[in-house]
Scaffold this active site. Structure first.
Site, PDB file in Angstrom:
ATOM      1  N   GLU A 298     -71.482 -21.587 -37.291  1.00  0.00           N
ATOM      2  CA  GLU A 298     -70.129 -22.021 -36.937  1.00  0.00           C
ATOM      3  C   GLU A 298     -69.103 -21.550 -37.962  1.00  0.00           C
ATOM      4  O   GLU A 298     -68.006 -21.138 -37.606  1.00  0.00           O
ATOM      5  CB  GLU A 298     -70.074 -23.542 -36.776  1.00  0.00           C
TER       6      GLU A 298
ATOM      7  N   TYR B  16     -62.757 -28.458 -34.816  1.00  0.00           N
ATOM      8  CA  TYR B  16     -63.690 -27.724 -33.965  1.00  0.00           C
ATOM      9  C   TYR B  16     -65.108 -27.758 -34.533  1.00  0.00           C
ATOM     10  O   TYR B  16     -66.065 -28.153 -33.848  1.00  0.00           O
ATOM     11  CB  TYR B  16     -63.247 -26.262 -33.765  1.00  0.00           C
TER      12      TYR B  16
ATOM     13  N   ASP C  94     -62.928 -24.857 -28.390  1.00  0.00           N
ATOM     14  CA  ASP C  94     -62.536 -23.690 -29.173  1.00  0.00           C
ATOM     15  C   ASP C  94     -61.558 -22.858 -28.348  1.00  0.00           C
ATOM     16  O   ASP C  94     -61.119 -23.275 -27.271  1.00  0.00           O
ATOM     17  CB  ASP C  94     -63.770 -22.866 -29.578  1.00  0.00           C
TER      18      ASP C  94
END
Length: 294
Positions: A37, A120, A138
DNA sequence: TAAACGTGGAC
DNA sequence: TGTCCAAGTTT
């Protein structure tokens, strides 16, 4: 709007066609997912893949990375861009090792408290690594929601409404919700793309408001587009970082400023400005009579 | 809150 | 060739 049918079709499409990405594997650890991520922030999958593989092999746990100097993270980051993310990931690894017993926390609030993790990433890790039920939104998902729900060609400015929109579609079951989050992102990445959407391959086209309206050119106002990269401070910073990643010993300030000036920009203060900003960011440190990675 | 922050692929 | 855009976060 049959939200249940949308979720069912999208999840079935995902099960059928999703890309086989290593951080989606059953045995991917929370740490490996967290690393993915970080790397995927503003960076495409294809560029992340090799760096992620090497990273996880070298540092299979937060404590392994935390034991290294931050500069090693910056080096391993290579040319993924935004090297501050490498620094932040190293810092997050230290925080996880020291404050969480070397285990990535599952709680969104605790994830948000880690360096480099925002709204996020916190929800993405909670959902994808721990199966918790959260809306994960996102840039891909925002575009999908804009077209599907609001009938606009593109998303507007990010807003809390994004989470409300996603919650509207999110299945109640946590496992299905996690898949749906991933499926919405995947749809935006490979079908409902910004430029040339492939609506013929879209599993939810029949419910799409934008399609139903005949694809109007009604994109809401967005933030002003990125400044030109050529000749920018960003480019100069990148040159300095490339030099220091390559170096196995401290580099003199003169050599750093010379490398920074190689583009031959108009602004005589630009090399020094870029250098100073890297010092301020902690991406470059003075060492003896030279400079190096932290 | 808006600007700043890398790099590379696609068209 | 130049512009757009990409799994965002920080100050």
């Amino acid at each position: 709007m049959d939200t249940t049918a949308i979720a069912r079709e999208l999840n079935a499409w995902y099960a059928r066609t999703a890309r086989d990405l290593p951080w989606r594997a059953e045995d991917a650890t929370p740490w490996a997912i967290l690393v993915s991520e970080f790397m995927l922030q503003q960076t495409q999958v294809e560029r992340v893949l090799p760096r992620w593989t090497a990273w996880i092999e070298r540092w299979p746990a937060p404590s392994a990375l935390a034991a290294e100097e931050p500069g090693e993270a910056v080096r391993a980051w290579d040319r993924l861009g935004y090297p501050r993310r490498a620094l932040w990931l190293h810092r997050a690894a230290v925080e996880i090792a020291q404050q969480h017993g070397d285990r990535v926390p599952a709680d969104v609030e605790q994830l948000l408290a880690l360096t480099g993790i925002g709204p996020y990433t916190a929800r993405a890790v909670a959902a994808f690594a721990f199966g918790e039920r959260h809306p994960v939104v996102d840039t891909n998902t925002r575009r999908v929601l804009a077209r599907l729900l609001h009938g606009t060609a593109a998303a507007g400015m990010p807003s809390p409404r994004d989470l409300v929109d996603m919650e509207l579609l999110l299945p109640d079951d946590p496992a299905e919700a996690a898949v749906f989050n991933a499926a919405a992102m995947e749809l935006g990445a490979v079908v409902c793309t910004a430029r040339a959407p492939r609506c013929d391959a879209c599993p939810v086209a029949q419910w799409c408001e934008w399609r139903g309206a005949g694809y109007p050119d009604n994109a809401p106002a967005k933030r002003p587009r990125q400044a030109k990269f050529e000749g920018s401070d960003r480019q100069v910073r990148g040159r300095i970082m490339a030099l220091l990643r390559r170096a196995d010993a401290p580099v003199s300030v003169e050599d750093v400023l010379a490398a920074a000036a190689e583009g031959g920009g108009r602004d005589p203060e630009q090399p020094r400005r870029a250098y100073d900003s890297l010092i301020a960011d902690g991406l470059v440190v003075e060492f003896g009579d030279g400079v190096r990675l932290p």
